[in-house]
Write an enzyme that holds these catalytic residues in place. Structure first.
Site, PDB file in Angstrom:
ATOM      1  N   PRO A  54      55.554  54.935  23.315  1.00 14.48           N
ATOM      2  CA  PRO A  54      56.327  54.746  24.557  1.00 14.48           C
ATOM      3  C   PRO A  54      55.938  55.833  25.559  1.00 14.48           C
ATOM      4  CG  PRO A  54      57.744  55.577  22.785  1.00 14.48           C
ATOM      5  CD  PRO A  54      56.373  55.440  22.201  1.00 14.48           C
ATOM      6  N   ASP A  68      54.422  61.113  24.905  1.00 15.10           N
ATOM      7  CA  ASP A  68      55.082  60.212  23.968  1.00 15.10           C
ATOM      8  C   ASP A  68      56.586  60.478  24.029  1.00 15.10           C
ATOM      9  OD1 ASP A  68      56.132  58.966  21.710  1.00 15.10           O
ATOM     10  OD2 ASP A  68      54.365  59.396  20.472  1.00 15.10           O
ATOM     11  N   HIS A  69      57.318  59.499  24.520  1.00 15.46           N
ATOM     12  CA  HIS A  69      58.745  59.713  24.756  1.00 15.46           C
ATOM     13  C   HIS A  69      59.542  59.814  23.449  1.00 15.46           C
ATOM     14  CE1 HIS A  69      62.184  60.167  27.137  1.00 15.46           C
ATOM     15  NE2 HIS A  69      62.302  58.978  27.705  1.00 15.46           N
ATOM     16  N   ARG A  70      58.912  59.453  22.331  1.00 20.00           N
ATOM     17  CA  ARG A  70      59.600  59.635  21.043  1.00 20.00           C
ATOM     18  C   ARG A  70      59.700  61.116  20.708  1.00 20.00           C
ATOM     19  NH1 ARG A  70      55.732  56.114  17.356  1.00 20.00           N
ATOM     20  NH2 ARG A  70      54.288  57.389  18.559  1.00 20.00           N
ATOM     21  N   ILE A 128      58.966  63.725  23.308  1.00 18.55           N
ATOM     22  CA  ILE A 128      59.248  64.565  24.472  1.00 18.55           C
ATOM     23  C   ILE A 128      60.213  63.857  25.421  1.00 18.55           C
ATOM     24  CG2 ILE A 128      58.162  65.596  26.513  1.00 18.55           C
ATOM     25  CD1 ILE A 128      55.596  65.705  24.561  1.00 18.55           C
TER      26      ILE A 128
END
Ligand code: CAO
Length: 446
Positions: free
Chosen positions: A242, A418-420, A422
């Site tokens: 993501p 990577d929004h998982r 950060i």
């Protein structure tokens, strides 16, 4: 009254001498009507032969490995005479104490029972035509024992999507387990390898197939080896990570003045001092400040592996496609040495001479299009890294200094992460810090 009846192999179409791959009952077992007795497997289909009525198995006539055809006696079943055989095949004939049943090809999931687990691959298989069955629809796409089928059904796995590792691609229990693990690891998303199949696996409309030649002249060009490898990897990263892309711009007026002032010294050392090496040093300062950006997700997805070394991958544009050699220990090197190494690596990349080791071990990547042009863009995170910096061409802009507009050289930055791993706030803090360091590298000393 109780009597003994033989159960025969029913009408199984044109198939003869079909191997018995599983015997599901033994003498003494009590079976119910329609309970599976044995499994037959031809080249095209796997069929379970069900009990035509309930009773107690008295004698088994077949064993695993036997090859049997229509009419062969499978077993003898003791039952009371008042039972009515279920699904007795119309072709069944012979002495009255012999009964043939209807074979039960294992059915595909019905529209009422959609597979619960998403497939891990984009391949779409068309079920092969199966042995004609009088009463049920047939999917012979997967070969698997009833036990494995039951197991798959319990987990909601569509066996047609599982690759079998057994003989003749037979699906084993381990294959189903591996499939489920893969789906869980990927968070339920498929891992498509081709653009065309991906839409199908994601439940999207099929990829449009167009005969372009109908509309004008065309030329088909083979893809380079690099592109064939990097394309699917980029696609995987784009689909599975993501992404958030946070942009900013930083004032490099002073940095450029310093860089230019160093050009004579760089020339003596036979290196080309571009803004990129200063950006690499600044990135390391930011990675030290925000270590999560220098990490990878643990394979189980429940931990971060934070790296205490700083190896920066640099995307290099080559005639064959994009490659990402890695400059090691950037924290321990000066800009001249980095420029020399970058020069060597990018020359090797363009000559197609990079070794796999040259491209391994990166902790963070930079994609610089500064030498080419264009504004902000969306770099794709280079898994298993968690962030990447896109650098664009600097532009002279009027910047308000509180009193007046000043001409300042502004460098566009695009940080994808990577929004998982950060959060947005962390992303904004990282790019703000990075922009400040690039603008005034003395900050890296603080
Ligand atoms: N702004 C303005 N000018 C810039 C600049 C920037 N951000 N970055 C580089 N330049 C200038 C350089 O100073 C150099 O100028 P001179 O020729 O006057 O000295 C010129 O642009 C060319 O630089 P370069 O590209 O040769 O060197 P680099 O160190 O900036 O980059 C490398 C090296 C290997 C990263 C680059 O050559 C390259 O391949 N870039 C493409 C990467 C890519 O394709 N990314 C996309 C990935 S996603 O598909």
């Amino acid at each position: 009254m109780v009597s003994l009846k033989d159960v025969l192999v029913p009408d199984i179409g044109d198939f003869k001498e079909i191997p018995v791959i599983e015997v599901l009952v033994k003498p003494g077992d009590k079976v119910s009507p329609e309970e599976s007795l044995i499994t037959l497997e031809s080249d095209k289909a796997t069929m379970e032969v069900p009990a035509p009525f309930g009773g107690i198995v008295k004698k088994m006539n077949v064993k695993v490995g036997d090859k049997i055809s229509e009419g062969a006696v499978i077993l003898s079943l003791e039952s009371s005479d008042d039972v009515t055989p279920v699904a007795a095949a119309s072709s069944a004939s012979g002495p009255e104490n012999k009964v043939a049943t209807t074979p039960q090809p294992v059915p595909p999931p019905t529209p009422d029972e959609p597979p619960k687990a998403a497939p891990p691959a984009a391949s779409v298989t068309t079920p092969e035509p199966a042995v004609p069955a009088p009463s049920r629809s047939v999917s012979a796409a997967a070969h698997a024992s009833p036990g494995v089928r039951r197991f798959a059904r319990e987990l909601g796995v569509d066996l047609g999507q599982v690759t079998g590792s057994g003989p003749k691609n037979r699906v084993l229990k381990e294959d189903v387990q591996a499939f489920v693990k893969e789906v869980m690891r990927e968070g339920g998303a498929p891992a498509p390898s081709t653009g065309t199949g991906a839409g199908l696996a994601l439940g999207l409309p099929a990829w449009p197939l167009v005969d372009f030649a109908k509309f004008g002249p065309i030329e088909k060009q083979a893809m380079s080896r690099i592109r064939k490898i990097s394309g699917p990897a980029l696609h995987r990263n784009w689909v599975h990570i993501p992404h958030i892309t946070q942009t900013d711009e930083t004032d490099i007026t002073e940095l450029e003045a310093f860089r230019k002032s160093m050009s004579k010294e760089a020339e003596k050392l036979k290196v080309k001092l571009t803004p990129l090496v200063f950006i690499m040093k600044s990135v390391v300062a930011a990675l030290k400040q925000f270590p999560d950006f220098n990490s990878s997700l643990a394979p189980e997805g429940d931990a971060l592996i934070v790296k205490r070394y700083y190896h920066i991958g640099v995307a290099v544009d080559t005639p064959g496609g994009l490659v990402v050699p890695v400059v090691r220990d950037v924290d321990q090197k000066g800009v001249m040495q980095l420029a020399a190494e970058l020069g060597t690596l990018s020359a090797k990349a363009r000559d197609g001479k990079l070794s796999p080791a040259d491209m391994q071990g990166g902790t963070f990547s930079i994609s610089s299009l500064g030498g080419i042009g264009g504004g902000h863009f969306t770099p794709i995170v280079n898994a298993p890294e968690v962030a990447i910096l896109g650098v664009s061409r600097s532009v002279m802009k009027p910047v308000w200094d509180g009193t007046t507009f000043q001409p300042r050289l502004m460098l566009p930055l695009s940080l994808s992460y990577d929004h998982r791993v950060i959060d947005g706030a962390q992303g904004a803090r990282f790019i703000t810090y990075l922009a400040a360091v690039i603008s005034d590298m003395r900050r890296a000393l603080l």
